[in-house]
Scaffold this active site. Sequence first.
Site, mmCIF file in Angstrom:
data_model
loop_
_atom_site.group_PDB
_atom_site.id
_atom_site.type_symbol
_atom_site.label_atom_id
_atom_site.label_comp_id
_atom_site.label_asym_id
_atom_site.label_seq_id
_atom_site.Cartn_x
_atom_site.Cartn_y
_atom_site.Cartn_z
ATOM 1 N N SER A 84 0.811 -1.219 0.000
ATOM 2 C CA SER A 84 0.000 0.000 0.000
ATOM 3 C C SER A 84 0.843 1.267 0.000
ATOM 4 O O SER A 84 0.361 2.334 -0.394
ATOM 5 C CB SER A 84 -0.931 0.000 1.218
ATOM 6 O OG SER A 84 -0.197 -0.109 2.426
ATOM 7 N N HIS A 99 1.055 5.178 6.724
ATOM 8 C CA HIS A 99 0.753 5.790 5.432
ATOM 9 C C HIS A 99 0.893 7.309 5.496
ATOM 10 O O HIS A 99 0.998 7.893 6.577
ATOM 11 C CB HIS A 99 -0.653 5.371 4.985
ATOM 12 C CG HIS A 99 -0.797 3.891 4.844
ATOM 13 N ND1 HIS A 99 -1.337 3.094 5.838
ATOM 14 C CD2 HIS A 99 -0.438 3.056 3.842
ATOM 15 C CE1 HIS A 99 -1.316 1.831 5.451
ATOM 16 N NE2 HIS A 99 -0.778 1.779 4.252
ATOM 17 N N ASP A 125 -2.796 6.276 12.257
ATOM 18 C CA ASP A 125 -2.058 5.546 11.222
ATOM 19 C C ASP A 125 -0.723 6.258 11.007
ATOM 20 O O ASP A 125 -0.661 7.332 10.395
ATOM 21 C CB ASP A 125 -2.862 5.531 9.921
ATOM 22 C CG ASP A 125 -2.188 4.724 8.804
ATOM 23 O OD1 ASP A 125 -0.980 4.442 8.921
ATOM 24 O OD2 ASP A 125 -2.864 4.396 7.819
#
Length: 418
Positions: A150, A397, A394
């Site tokens: 990702s 990311h 998070d």
Amino acid sequence: MKVTSAALLRKGRLSPYLFTLLAFILFVTILYSVDFSCIIGGQFEDYGPYRSLSLATKKKGEKLAFAVEEAESGCDVFSGRWVWDERRPLYEESDCPYIQPQLTCREQGRPDTNYQHWRWQPHACSLPSFNATLVLESLRGKRMMFVGDSLNWGQFVSMVCLVHKLLPDHAKSMTTNGSLTVFTAKDYNATIEFYWAPFLMESNSDNPIVHRISDRLVRKGSINKHGKHWKGVDIMVFNTYLWWMRGPKFKILQGSFDDVDKDIAEVPTEEAYRMAMKSMVRWAKKNMDPSKTRVFFTSMSPIHAKSGDWGGDGKGNCYNETNMIEDANYWGSDCRKNVMNVIGEVFRKSRYPITFLNITQLSSYRKDAHTSIYKKQWGPLTPEQLANPVSYADCVHWCLPGLQDTWNELLFAKLFYP
């Protein structure tokens, strides 16, 4: 009979002829004090607190595919500092419809925008300005593909956002079919693609939607399972790192996922990772023509999950962090130098030219650039989580626009000004 983990991952024994040749090379190396790394190709350069790879070797006078100009002599674009730039960001979040809501931090409520205004400035030179027209013209009739996890998806989306405004709505499209997502610039007959393969090799996490599996398993010698979808690509950008980091040991499947009784070897994570890197290099050598294609590998993307790493209270992470780390020698506990060394060992011995995009150190400073809590959550948050934002921030990311646009500026520089 006891078999070592290294033996389990080894392809086979050396032939007597190859052994003799290697022995001769080693003898000459010792006798004449020749640098052995020069014989096998590639070299290291010191970049502060760790060692990293330079551009993979090329023959004297040879021009790499897509190059339009040589880089400034002696310029290391990965060594530098962040400087404030009012002209940033390179695009607006609201102007790029391809950003997933997991990365649209402003739309998800992030109040500040400072993280969008920093520009990477190498010490010895300046990065060439990103030229979307040059990218599209060079891709005419060709394919660019990002392969990995990702984080590579984020770099892929960043690249699409950087070029899509040059294209009218009727001349562009984005489609997804299983692991493959394709952005098409129709008038250029060009594509920018992403292929989900977090380990590069076949694994039990290959489903692009359902892949949250704690007991991860990778099949030995299986890169062709995905590699058949990569053939014909002209610019390839690989990454793989984070999914391997589950502890000191990693499980490798010796047979097939269809086997009822599975033959599984538990090996040191470094050895498992080395197996994947060697497989990637072998695949590129077998399937790509270096005179026509370019292969890149993006290094470890740092995680800012422990505020103690940068002198915080030890209980926090990237949540509510709006300033970057100013210590030029900072190196977080999440970035494993032994893994960086594995990459170096494999690339140094590779005769196929792979360009290393060393984004680790420059990204390590940017604890301010993560999505943190400003993302669409995969599921409803519990009252306990809502009461403690650190618990669901998070710190893996990155917001877009933001840091990953710089990764693509570095990719642009190495692609066209190597």
